[in-house]
Design a protein around this motif. Structure first.
Motif, PDB file in Angstrom:
ATOM      1  N   ARG A 277      -5.001   9.256   6.542  1.00 14.00           N
ATOM      2  CA  ARG A 277      -3.587   9.579   6.798  1.00 14.00           C
ATOM      3  C   ARG A 277      -2.669   8.641   6.005  1.00 14.00           C
ATOM      4  O   ARG A 277      -1.665   9.076   5.455  1.00 14.00           O
ATOM      5  CB  ARG A 277      -3.262   9.470   8.287  1.00 14.00           C
ATOM      6  N   ARG A 278      -3.014   7.371   5.960  1.00 11.97           N
ATOM      7  CA  ARG A 278      -2.206   6.402   5.221  1.00 11.97           C
ATOM      8  C   ARG A 278      -2.128   6.793   3.747  1.00 11.97           C
ATOM      9  O   ARG A 278      -1.047   6.810   3.149  1.00 11.97           O
ATOM     10  CB  ARG A 278      -2.804   4.997   5.367  1.00 11.97           C
ATOM     11  N   LEU A 279      -3.284   7.134   3.173  1.00 11.15           N
ATOM     12  CA  LEU A 279      -3.319   7.511   1.761  1.00 11.15           C
ATOM     13  C   LEU A 279      -2.572   8.824   1.514  1.00 11.15           C
ATOM     14  O   LEU A 279      -1.883   8.966   0.506  1.00 11.15           O
ATOM     15  CB  LEU A 279      -4.761   7.603   1.275  1.00 11.15           C
ATOM     16  N   ARG A 280      -2.699   9.770   2.416  1.00 11.87           N
ATOM     17  CA  ARG A 280      -1.968  11.040   2.280  1.00 11.87           C
ATOM     18  C   ARG A 280      -0.459  10.821   2.276  1.00 11.87           C
ATOM     19  O   ARG A 280       0.268  11.552   1.619  1.00 11.87           O
ATOM     20  CB  ARG A 280      -2.309  11.992   3.421  1.00 11.87           C
ATOM     21  N   LEU A 281      -0.011   9.839   3.024  1.00 13.12           N
ATOM     22  CA  LEU A 281       1.416   9.522   3.081  1.00 13.12           C
ATOM     23  C   LEU A 281       1.847   8.611   1.928  1.00 13.12           C
ATOM     24  O   LEU A 281       3.023   8.279   1.807  1.00 13.12           O
ATOM     25  CB  LEU A 281       1.761   8.873   4.425  1.00 13.12           C
ATOM     26  N   GLY A 282       0.890   8.184   1.117  1.00 12.80           N
ATOM     27  CA  GLY A 282       1.201   7.341  -0.030  1.00 12.80           C
ATOM     28  C   GLY A 282       1.576   5.914   0.347  1.00 12.80           C
ATOM     29  O   GLY A 282       2.336   5.267  -0.365  1.00 12.80           O
ATOM     30  N   LEU A 283       1.014   5.436   1.461  1.00 10.08           N
ATOM     31  CA  LEU A 283       1.323   4.093   1.942  1.00 10.08           C
ATOM     32  C   LEU A 283       0.206   3.115   1.612  1.00 10.08           C
ATOM     33  O   LEU A 283      -0.972   3.453   1.714  1.00 10.08           O
ATOM     34  CB  LEU A 283       1.520   4.093   3.459  1.00 10.08           C
ATOM     35  N   SER A 284       0.591   1.906   1.241  1.00 10.66           N
ATOM     36  CA  SER A 284      -0.396   0.834   1.115  1.00 10.66           C
ATOM     37  C   SER A 284      -0.672   0.282   2.514  1.00 10.66           C
ATOM     38  O   SER A 284       0.069   0.569   3.461  1.00 10.66           O
ATOM     39  CB  SER A 284       0.145  -0.282   0.228  1.00 10.66           C
TER      40      SER A 284
ATOM     41  N   LEU B  38      -0.064   3.684  15.842  1.00  9.86           N
ATOM     42  CA  LEU B  38      -0.475   4.084  14.494  1.00  9.86           C
ATOM     43  C   LEU B  38      -0.272   5.580  14.283  1.00  9.86           C
ATOM     44  O   LEU B  38       0.161   6.010  13.210  1.00  9.86           O
ATOM     45  CB  LEU B  38      -1.929   3.698  14.233  1.00  9.86           C
ATOM     46  N   ALA B  39      -0.555   6.378  15.292  1.00 10.40           N
ATOM     47  CA  ALA B  39      -0.369   7.827  15.183  1.00 10.40           C
ATOM     48  C   ALA B  39       1.090   8.172  14.901  1.00 10.40           C
ATOM     49  O   ALA B  39       1.381   9.024  14.054  1.00 10.40           O
ATOM     50  CB  ALA B  39      -0.855   8.518  16.455  1.00 10.40           C
ATOM     51  N   VAL B  40       2.012   7.509  15.581  1.00 10.42           N
ATOM     52  CA  VAL B  40       3.438   7.775  15.364  1.00 10.42           C
ATOM     53  C   VAL B  40       3.813   7.479  13.919  1.00 10.42           C
ATOM     54  O   VAL B  40       4.442   8.295  13.240  1.00 10.42           O
ATOM     55  CB  VAL B  40       4.306   6.953  16.348  1.00 10.42           C
ATOM     56  N   VAL B  41       3.431   6.315  13.437  1.00  9.04           N
ATOM     57  CA  VAL B  41       3.768   5.913  12.066  1.00  9.04           C
ATOM     58  C   VAL B  41       3.088   6.830  11.049  1.00  9.04           C
ATOM     59  O   VAL B  41       3.662   7.153  10.005  1.00  9.04           O
ATOM     60  CB  VAL B  41       3.384   4.444  11.822  1.00  9.04           C
ATOM     61  N   LEU B  42       1.877   7.279  11.353  1.00 10.01           N
ATOM     62  CA  LEU B  42       1.125   8.129  10.437  1.00 10.01           C
ATOM     63  C   LEU B  42       1.459   9.610  10.603  1.00 10.01           C
ATOM     64  O   LEU B  42       0.794  10.473  10.017  1.00 10.01           O
ATOM     65  CB  LEU B  42      -0.381   7.891  10.625  1.00 10.01           C
ATOM     66  N   GLU B  43       2.473   9.889  11.419  1.00 10.81           N
ATOM     67  CA  GLU B  43       2.977  11.254  11.608  1.00 10.81           C
ATOM     68  C   GLU B  43       1.893  12.221  12.072  1.00 10.81           C
ATOM     69  O   GLU B  43       1.728  13.316  11.547  1.00 10.81           O
ATOM     70  CB  GLU B  43       3.642  11.754  10.325  1.00 10.81           C
TER      71      GLU B  43
ATOM     72  N   VAL C 196      -8.935  -2.638  10.813  1.00 10.20           N
ATOM     73  CA  VAL C 196      -9.076  -1.342  11.508  1.00 10.20           C
ATOM     74  C   VAL C 196      -9.773  -0.362  10.565  1.00 10.20           C
ATOM     75  O   VAL C 196     -10.721   0.327  10.958  1.00 10.20           O
ATOM     76  CB  VAL C 196      -7.699  -0.793  11.957  1.00 10.20           C
ATOM     77  N   GLU C 197      -9.310  -0.304   9.331  1.00 11.53           N
ATOM     78  CA  GLU C 197      -9.872   0.628   8.357  1.00 11.53           C
ATOM     79  C   GLU C 197     -11.312   0.288   7.968  1.00 11.53           C
ATOM     80  O   GLU C 197     -12.054   1.173   7.542  1.00 11.53           O
ATOM     81  CB  GLU C 197      -8.994   0.698   7.111  1.00 11.53           C
ATOM     82  N   ARG C 198     -11.701  -0.954   8.105  1.00  8.31           N
ATOM     83  CA  ARG C 198     -13.085  -1.357   7.814  1.00  8.31           C
ATOM     84  C   ARG C 198     -13.966  -1.258   9.054  1.00  8.31           C
ATOM     85  O   ARG C 198     -15.127  -1.666   9.024  1.00  8.31           O
ATOM     86  CB  ARG C 198     -13.128  -2.781   7.258  1.00  8.31           C
TER      87      ARG C 198
ATOM     88  N   ASP D 258       3.947  -3.106   7.722  1.00  4.05           N
ATOM     89  CA  ASP D 258       5.378  -3.372   7.881  1.00  4.05           C
ATOM     90  C   ASP D 258       6.027  -2.351   8.806  1.00  4.05           C
ATOM     91  O   ASP D 258       6.802  -2.705   9.699  1.00  4.05           O
ATOM     92  CB  ASP D 258       6.092  -3.355   6.527  1.00  4.05           C
ATOM     93  N   ILE D 259       5.721  -1.086   8.601  1.00  2.00           N
ATOM     94  CA  ILE D 259       6.330  -0.017   9.395  1.00  2.00           C
ATOM     95  C   ILE D 259       5.860  -0.061  10.851  1.00  2.00           C
ATOM     96  O   ILE D 259       6.643   0.147  11.766  1.00  2.00           O
ATOM     97  CB  ILE D 259       6.015   1.362   8.780  1.00  2.00           C
ATOM     98  N   SER D 260       4.580  -0.339  11.046  1.00  2.00           N
ATOM     99  CA  SER D 260       4.001  -0.288  12.395  1.00  2.00           C
ATOM    100  C   SER D 260       4.169  -1.579  13.180  1.00  2.00           C
ATOM    101  O   SER D 260       3.998  -1.590  14.396  1.00  2.00           O
ATOM    102  CB  SER D 260       2.513   0.056  12.311  1.00  2.00           C
ATOM    103  N   GLY D 261       4.475  -2.678  12.478  1.00  2.00           N
ATOM    104  CA  GLY D 261       4.625  -3.955  13.166  1.00  2.00           C
ATOM    105  C   GLY D 261       3.330  -4.732  13.324  1.00  2.00           C
ATOM    106  O   GLY D 261       3.294  -5.759  13.993  1.00  2.00           O
ATOM    107  N   PHE D 262       2.258  -4.246  12.703  1.00  2.00           N
ATOM    108  CA  PHE D 262       0.986  -4.962  12.726  1.00  2.00           C
ATOM    109  C   PHE D 262       0.847  -5.761  11.444  1.00  2.00           C
ATOM    110  O   PHE D 262       1.505  -5.482  10.446  1.00  2.00           O
ATOM    111  CB  PHE D 262      -0.190  -3.988  12.866  1.00  2.00           C
ATOM    112  N   HIS D 263      -0.033  -6.739  11.436  1.00  2.00           N
ATOM    113  CA  HIS D 263      -0.273  -7.544  10.240  1.00  2.00           C
ATOM    114  C   HIS D 263      -1.139  -6.754   9.266  1.00  2.00           C
ATOM    115  O   HIS D 263      -1.990  -5.959   9.675  1.00  2.00           O
ATOM    116  CB  HIS D 263      -0.963  -8.854  10.635  1.00  2.00           C
TER     117      HIS D 263
END
Length: 80
Positions: free
Chosen positions: A22-29, A62-67, A47-49, A35-40
């Motif tokens: 989802r992050r990659l589909r949205l073009g986010l690093s 994360l779901a909210v930020v990842l739409e 999480v991704e690993r 930054d958007i979600s408030g996590f480090h």
């Protein structure tokens, strides 16, 4: 019981793959998502690993930020 190893298709692996996808589909690093979600940034990476056992609150945030929805992040794309 070995809690450190994950079986293929475990929920943690499914969430990890879905968050990354989802992050990659949205073009986010990872840094932008953090930054958007408030996590480090390192937390997002872990999480991704599949190194983190995230809470339901984190899943929801994360779901909210990842739409998407928490349910979608739990859905195994490889099996349906």
């Amino acid at each position: 019981m070995d809690h450190g190893r994950q079986k293929p298709g475990s929920l943690r692996q499914i969430v990890a793959a879905n968050v990354r996808d989802r992050r990659l589909r949205l073009g986010l690093s990872q840094e932008q998502l953090a930054d958007i979600s408030g996590f480090h940034r390192t937390y997002i990476g872990s999480v991704e690993r599949c190194e983190r056992n995230i809470t339901l609150s984190t899943l929801e945030a994360l779901a909210v930020v990842l739409e998407t929805t928490p349910a979608d992040l739990l859905q195994d794309a490889a099996h349906g």
